[in-house]
Write an enzyme that holds these catalytic residues in place. Structure first.
Site, PDB file in Angstrom:
ATOM      1  N   CYS A 143      37.469 -16.739 -22.796  1.00 56.90           N
ATOM      2  CA  CYS A 143      38.051 -15.441 -22.245  1.00 56.90           C
ATOM      3  C   CYS A 143      39.581 -15.713 -21.538  1.00 56.90           C
ATOM      4  CB  CYS A 143      37.517 -14.701 -22.029  1.00 56.90           C
ATOM      5  SG  CYS A 143      37.554 -12.606 -22.401  1.00 56.90           S
ATOM      6  N   HIS A 199      32.656 -14.985 -25.603  1.00 55.45           N
ATOM      7  CA  HIS A 199      31.804 -15.294 -24.513  1.00 55.45           C
ATOM      8  C   HIS A 199      30.405 -15.633 -24.853  1.00 55.45           C
ATOM      9  CE1 HIS A 199      33.567 -12.897 -20.942  1.00 55.45           C
ATOM     10  NE2 HIS A 199      34.395 -12.988 -21.958  1.00 55.45           N
ATOM     11  N   GLU A 207      28.154 -17.491 -24.120  1.00 56.53           N
ATOM     12  CA  GLU A 207      27.117 -17.661 -22.656  1.00 56.53           C
ATOM     13  C   GLU A 207      26.239 -16.906 -22.893  1.00 56.53           C
ATOM     14  OE1 GLU A 207      31.009 -16.011 -20.588  1.00 56.53           O
ATOM     15  OE2 GLU A 207      30.421 -16.945 -21.921  1.00 56.53           O
ATOM     16  N   GLN A 237       0.748  -0.901  -0.225  1.00 55.48           N
ATOM     17  CA  GLN A 237      -0.443  -0.258  -0.049  1.00 55.48           C
ATOM     18  C   GLN A 237       1.017   1.032   0.148  1.00 55.48           C
ATOM     19  OE1 GLN A 237      -3.236   0.189   2.897  1.00 55.48           O
ATOM     20  NE2 GLN A 237      -2.883  -2.594   3.340  1.00 55.48           N
TER      21      GLN A 237
END
Length: 546
Positions: A384, A510, A512, A195
């Site tokens: 890397c 990289h 990923e 709230q």
């Protein structure tokens, strides 16, 4: 007739930070995309840094690199993993970047002698940045970083308040994330923080249209009705974001509650029925993998803050999904490897990964981990800095160059097998000056890398200043190091591997950052497949993985 004008969904957060606004935004994007809509997502960060590129991983977590070389907030990783939207530097703006743009305009005289102020000049720049990133999307989801009430967030909140009047009331909704804490002593879920958070937002001039309440338990209908009444929000627009075992379950949970249907209704968007079968299949493989589990050691510097490796952790999970196996991550501090030895800390793991990083601390521990993987024939993946440490270890252990090192860590090494890139020699500034973004890599036919990718040339994202020294290239190859990937323009070493090893691969880029749950990156799929084979070989030899 349903409108096809671009719609804007602004996501804010209150009560506390780290509520999961990024995941909520990504989940909304995934749900709307599954309904046939083109979506894009934007992250607005209140900090004064131009970008997170120079921030410590311990403070900020991962820096997510985009195709165009943007160093951005890790939430952009969530956006790319959950949707098909391709992020760029235009999808992440900070206060520093906004103020820099305003000041440069003032210096060029673009404000015609006016007094430059937060309103309208800074807020106009924020709105212009949002429109620029929106492009041709059907829906633009804009996440405002920080918490309502933070002084740094005020210009962004004012800008998104104005957007409703700029693009039309029917084209904007505000989604506010709050916390519903459970007080154990009272045995109650408390709504008062929510709230007050909404009250603070309304003081700024924003009335939320949707509430998404973080909670660790079921919230009864009566409590939602109470929240709706006190916060002036339709009961049908009050949702919960419960704790889930996997973040990939969140889109399914929000869909189960009807969030995407309600958003489409309020925004008057035409959309097809959602197709969520692939999300359900992902969750099945995450929760009930058919092939057991593997144990992966991540030997790094930032292991006490795993958010530093967020995309890496997710990519390993994706590799598990591709192989229908659970991936257990075992984080190992590389400095402890230096002190206690690799044999003690890495015995029994099914595979070893050395990720990227900066600074000399713990590097000898990473080199020791590489040596352990090479000599014990444990599957190895270096990313890397991990590739660079593998080259240093190979130079020492196989070439016999005992003093080999990277110039980053020893400026006086007689054998700098890793050296500063020529383009970096005269660079003085730190921010945004590394080799950043997507570059081509030509793969060697017949190599493991070529086999995994199934392509002759690939594009991958980079973030580094140092590279393998080409002066040692011939010696390394003669000793058995396979250079399986090179940049076709500069002939930089991009990938290495060992032919006489079950899985030993390193990459300067990289990977990923490009992995998704529905499209696991081939290097991670292959790595987990090799870990499975190692696990089975260990079992056959009577070795038990912990």
């Amino acid at each position: 007739m349903r409108s096809k004008k671009t719609k804007f969904i602004f996501v804010t957060g209150g009560v506390v930070s780290s509520l999961g606004k990024g995941l909520a935004s990504a989940s909304i994007g995934a749900l709307l995309e599954n309904r046939g809509l083109a979506v894009t997502l934007i992250k607005l960060d209140p900090y004064i840094n131009v970008d997170p590129g120079t921030m410590s991983p311990f403070q900020h977590g991962e820096v997510f690199v985009t195709e165009d070389g943007g160093e951005t907030d890790m939430d952009l990783g969530h956006y790319e993993r959950f949707t098909n939207a391709r992020m760029s530097r235009l999808n992440n703006f900070t206060s520093g970047r906004i103020y820099h743009a305003v000041i440069m305009k003032e210096r060029r005289g673009e404000y015609l002698g006016k007094t430059v102020q937060v309103i309208p000049h800074v807020t106009d720049e924020i709105k212009s940045s949002i429109r620029q990133a929106a492009q041709d999307a059907d829906v633009v989801i804009v996440e405002v970083g920080g918490t309502v009430g933070d002084i740094e967030s005020l210009p962004f909140l004012e800008a998104i308040r104005q957007m409703r009047y700029d693009v039309g009331n029917e084209n904007v909704v505000y989604v506010h994330l709050t916390l519903l804490p459970y007080i154990g002593a009272a045995g109650e879920v408390k709504t008062k923080p929510t709230q007050h958070s909404v009250m603070k937002l309304r003081e700024i001039g924003i009335q939320p249209d949707f509430l998404v309440c973080r909670t660790d338990r079921e919230v009864p209908r009566e409590l939602k009705d109470k929240i709706a009444m006190f916060c002036n929000v339709d009961t049908r627009s009050v949702f919960t974001s419960p704790d889930v075992r996997s973040t990939y379950e969140l889109p399914l949970e929000l869909h189960r509650q009807g969030l995407d249907e309600r958003l489409a209704e309020v925004l008057n968007i035409w959309s097809r029925a959602p197709h969520l079968e692939r999300w359900e299949n992902i969750i099945r493989k995450v929760y009930e993998p058919a092939r057991g589990q593997v144990r992966i050691a991540i030997v790094g510097k930032y292991v006490n803050l795993t958010e530093s490796y967020k995309s890496l952790n997710e990519a390993l999970l994706h590799g598990g999904i591709a192989n229908d196996v659970k991936v257990n991550l075992h984080f190992v501090d590389s400095q402890e490897v230096e002190e206690q030895g690799a044999e003690k800390l890495l015995a029994g793991v099914d595979a070893i990964l050395v990720p990227g990083g900066f600074g000399v601390r713990g590097t000898e521990g990473k080199i020791a981990a590489v040596r352990y993987a090479r000599e014990k024939k444990v599957p190895f993946f270096g990313i890397c800095l991990g590739l660079q440490m593998a080259v240093v270890e190979f130079s020492r252990g196989v070439l016999g160059l005992s003093s080999a090192n990277s110039l980053e860590f020893n400026e006086h090494t007689p054998h700098p097998v890793v050296t500063l890139m020529e383009s970096q020699v005269k660079v003085q500034d730190k921010g945004g000056t590394m080799r950043l973004g997507s570059y081509a890599c030509a793969l060697k036919p017949g190599s493991l890398a070529h086999q995994l990718y199934g392509q002759d040339t690939i594009q991958e994202r980079h973030r580094h200043r140092y590279e393998v020294n080409n002066a040692y290239r011939s010696k390394l190859q003669e000793a058995g190091l396979v250079i399986s990937g090179s940049n076709p323009e500069l002939n930089l070493v991009e990938m290495i591997e060992l032919a006489d090893h079950p899985y030993f691969i390193g990459c300067q880029f990289h990977p990923e950052f490009k992995s998704k749950p529905f499209a696991p990156h081939p290097l991670f799929s292959g790595f987990i497949r090799a870990a499975l084979a190692q696990r089975d070989a260990n079992a056959a030899a009577g070795k038990v993985t912990e």
